[in-house]
Design a protein around this motif. Structure first.
Motif, PDB file in Angstrom:
ATOM      1  N   SER A   1       0.816  -1.152  -0.263  1.00  0.00           N
ATOM      2  CA  SER A   1      -0.006  -0.032   0.052  1.00  0.00           C
ATOM      3  C   SER A   1       0.787   1.201  -0.191  1.00  0.00           C
ATOM      4  N   ASP A   2       2.130   1.195   0.405  1.00  0.00           N
ATOM      5  CA  ASP A   2       3.264   2.199   0.106  1.00  0.00           C
ATOM      6  C   ASP A   2       3.652   2.353  -1.543  1.00  0.00           C
ATOM      7  N   GLY A   3       3.275   1.566  -2.162  1.00  0.00           N
ATOM      8  CA  GLY A   3       3.437   1.786  -3.592  1.00  0.00           C
ATOM      9  C   GLY A   3       4.730   0.938  -4.114  1.00  0.00           C
ATOM     10  N   LYS A   4       5.430   0.373  -2.986  1.00  0.00           N
ATOM     11  CA  LYS A   4       6.728  -0.483  -3.097  1.00  0.00           C
ATOM     12  C   LYS A   4       6.557  -2.052  -3.540  1.00  0.00           C
ATOM     13  N   THR A   5       7.303  -2.518  -4.284  1.00  0.00           N
ATOM     14  CA  THR A   5       7.362  -3.954  -4.582  1.00  0.00           C
ATOM     15  C   THR A   5       7.909  -4.730  -3.525  1.00  0.00           C
ATOM     16  N   TYR A   6       7.615  -5.707  -3.009  1.00  0.00           N
ATOM     17  CA  TYR A   6       8.243  -6.693  -2.113  1.00  0.00           C
ATOM     18  C   TYR A   6       8.350  -8.071  -2.838  1.00  0.00           C
ATOM     19  N   LYS A   7       9.419  -8.633  -2.302  1.00  0.00           N
ATOM     20  CA  LYS A   7       9.810  -9.962  -3.025  1.00  0.00           C
ATOM     21  C   LYS A   7       8.858 -10.868  -2.787  1.00  0.00           C
ATOM     22  N   ASP A   8       8.179 -10.722  -1.542  1.00  0.00           N
ATOM     23  CA  ASP A   8       7.043 -11.724  -1.225  1.00  0.00           C
ATOM     24  C   ASP A   8       6.437 -11.069  -0.106  1.00  0.00           C
ATOM     25  N   GLU A   9       5.025 -11.692   0.128  1.00  0.00           N
ATOM     26  CA  GLU A   9       4.228 -11.259   1.417  1.00  0.00           C
ATOM     27  C   GLU A   9       5.180 -11.157   2.683  1.00  0.00           C
ATOM     28  N   CYS A  10       5.883 -12.188   2.931  1.00  0.00           N
ATOM     29  CA  CYS A  10       6.610 -12.389   4.197  1.00  0.00           C
ATOM     30  C   CYS A  10       7.460 -11.004   4.470  1.00  0.00           C
ATOM     31  N   ALA A  11       8.150 -10.700   3.418  1.00  0.00           N
ATOM     32  CA  ALA A  11       8.969  -9.501   3.363  1.00  0.00           C
ATOM     33  C   ALA A  11       8.317  -8.254   3.797  1.00  0.00           C
ATOM     34  N   LEU A  12       7.111  -8.231   3.124  1.00  0.00           N
ATOM     35  CA  LEU A  12       6.290  -6.982   3.427  1.00  0.00           C
ATOM     36  C   LEU A  12       5.762  -7.229   4.864  1.00  0.00           C
ATOM     37  N   LEU A  13       5.398  -8.120   5.603  1.00  0.00           N
ATOM     38  CA  LEU A  13       4.991  -8.268   7.024  1.00  0.00           C
ATOM     39  C   LEU A  13       6.313  -7.814   7.858  1.00  0.00           C
ATOM     40  N   LYS A  14       7.671  -8.141   7.335  1.00  0.00           N
ATOM     41  CA  LYS A  14       8.685  -7.723   8.128  1.00  0.00           C
ATOM     42  C   LYS A  14       8.880  -6.189   8.151  1.00  0.00           C
ATOM     43  N   ALA A  15       8.582  -5.679   6.889  1.00  0.00           N
ATOM     44  CA  ALA A  15       8.544  -3.939   6.852  1.00  0.00           C
ATOM     45  C   ALA A  15       7.549  -3.644   7.651  1.00  0.00           C
ATOM     46  N   LYS A  16       6.365  -4.155   7.629  1.00  0.00           N
ATOM     47  CA  LYS A  16       5.201  -3.828   8.710  1.00  0.00           C
ATOM     48  C   LYS A  16       5.612  -3.693  10.167  1.00  0.00           C
ATOM     49  N   CYS A  17       6.288  -4.832  10.615  1.00  0.00           N
ATOM     50  CA  CYS A  17       6.621  -5.152  12.019  1.00  0.00           C
ATOM     51  C   CYS A  17       7.582  -3.823  12.231  1.00  0.00           C
ATOM     52  N   LYS A  18       8.589  -3.638  11.277  1.00  0.00           N
ATOM     53  CA  LYS A  18       9.915  -2.639  11.721  1.00  0.00           C
ATOM     54  C   LYS A  18       9.280  -1.286  11.724  1.00  0.00           C
ATOM     55  N   GLY A  19       8.205  -0.945  11.532  1.00  0.00           N
ATOM     56  CA  GLY A  19       7.771   0.626  11.841  1.00  0.00           C
ATOM     57  C   GLY A  19       6.814   1.035  10.894  1.00  0.00           C
TER      58      GLY A  19
END
Length: 348
Positions: free
Chosen positions: A136-154
């Motif tokens: 939803s930030d307009g960035k591509t993540y290699k997979d959903e798990c990487a997105l969840l890590k970014a979500k956790c980090k702030g």
């Protein structure tokens, strides 16, 4: 002093006096400062509560909570924070991962300095799609798990928009549920939920002039039109559209500057305080004035400097032919037909 007291006091009272003195001395030593975290430099940072014992400070069980014994004046604390990177002699409440609750999506792990730390470790066992996703930030993540890590980090509001890499067009974008794909003003595809019904307008201050020259009764009505069109319309300025001859006729809100669209003979209020990051990864763009700019941000800065509206024609140099140029022209034709359809809906 104690010799004088010994001659004048009963022995039992004298011993009790010594015990009380030791108790008061012990309590004074124990009254320190409670901190919310210990920095990488080993010093305590972010003061939580002054004049607190270590037992009271560490009772919460938070991983980052630390304690300092020194009971110093505020001036000394201020100097430590500003010039020394925190308070010295920092004692962390937790030295191991025992009984540490890091919260959902995190786990406790001992770092290289043998200190317990909460690290992001989301549960990715139930994820079925293994490919890249668009956030939803307009960035591509290699997979959903990487997105969840970014979500956790702030980034607590970060979510998956759609499967696959983020796109510049709604072609091949499959939005989940009842959401609709819309291309925003930065030419990025987003999945949004369309408002079919907007509340009745109660104040003329809600009127907005769209970038298309159409007056919208409120922000809700503009978003609804954006959903129907499938492309961001954007706000030119607040209030009803006026027949402006130049930017001098248009009053922008604080922090915005009027940029003149010579092709459409109308103005648009835009933010002009953007600072471009120094990055070699930025892609050059060909702007509507047929000039190549090192990045889209640099194009926007040039537009603000000249007071004219510039938009991206295509990625890369103006001397090169964009790979999707023919497809983009087809998109413009379809957008025009959709715009005609939208106008008929709004007029109806």
């Amino acid at each position: 002093m104690f010799r004088m007291l010994k001659h004048h006091l009963h022995p039992r009272i004298f011993l009790m006096s010594i015990w009380l003195c030791h108790l008061m001395e012990h309590q004074k030593v124990q009254a320190g400062n409670c901190w919310l975290q210990q920095g990488k430099n080993g010093r305590c940072q972010v003061l939580y509560m002054p004049r607190m014992s270590r037992e009271e400070c560490c009772r919460s069980g938070r991983l980052g909570t630390s304690w300092t014994e020194e009971d110093v004046p505020n001036s000394t604390l201020f100097r430590w924070m500003i010039f020394n990177g925190g308070a010295p002699n920092c004692i962390p409440c937790k030295e191991t991962c025992d009984n540490v609750d890091c919260g959902l999506g995190k786990r406790c792990k001992m770092n290289r300095r043998s200190k317990p730390r909460c690290v992001c470790a989301p549960d990715c066992s139930n994820i079925t799609w293994k490919g890249p996703v668009c956030g939803s930030d307009g960035k591509t993540y290699k997979d959903e798990c990487a997105l969840l890590k970014a979500k956790c980090k702030g980034h607590p509001d970060l979510d998956v928009q759609y499967q696959g890499k983020c796109k510049k067009t709604c072609r091949d974008v499959l939005c989940p549920g009842s959401s609709t794909c819309v291309v925003d003003q930065t030419n990025s595809a987003y999945c949004v939920t369309c408002n079919r019904i907007c509340p009745e307008v109660t104040s003329p201050e809600q009127y907005l002039c769209g970038n298309d020259g159409i007056v919208y009764a409120s922000a809700c009505h503009l978003r609804r039109a954006t959903c129907l069109l499938g492309r961001s319309i954007g706000v030119a300025y607040e209030g009803k559209c006026i027949k402006a001859k130049s930017c001098e006729d248009i009053q922008c809100s604080t922090g915005k500057k009027c940029l003149w669209d010579a092709r459409m003979s109308r103005g648009r209020c835009s933010m002009c305080d953007e600072t471009c990051p120094e990055s070699r990864m930025d892609e050059a763009v060909c702007a509507s004035d047929n000039t190549t700019y090192p990045s889209e941000c640099a194009m926007k800065q040039a537009a603000c400097s000249m007071g004219v509206l510039l938009e991206v024609k295509h990625s890369g140099s103006c001397n090169s032919i964009a790979e999707d140029q023919e497809e983009d022209e087809e998109d413009e034709d379809s957008d025009f037909m959709a715009y005609v359809h939208l106008s008929s809906i709004l007029d109806g």
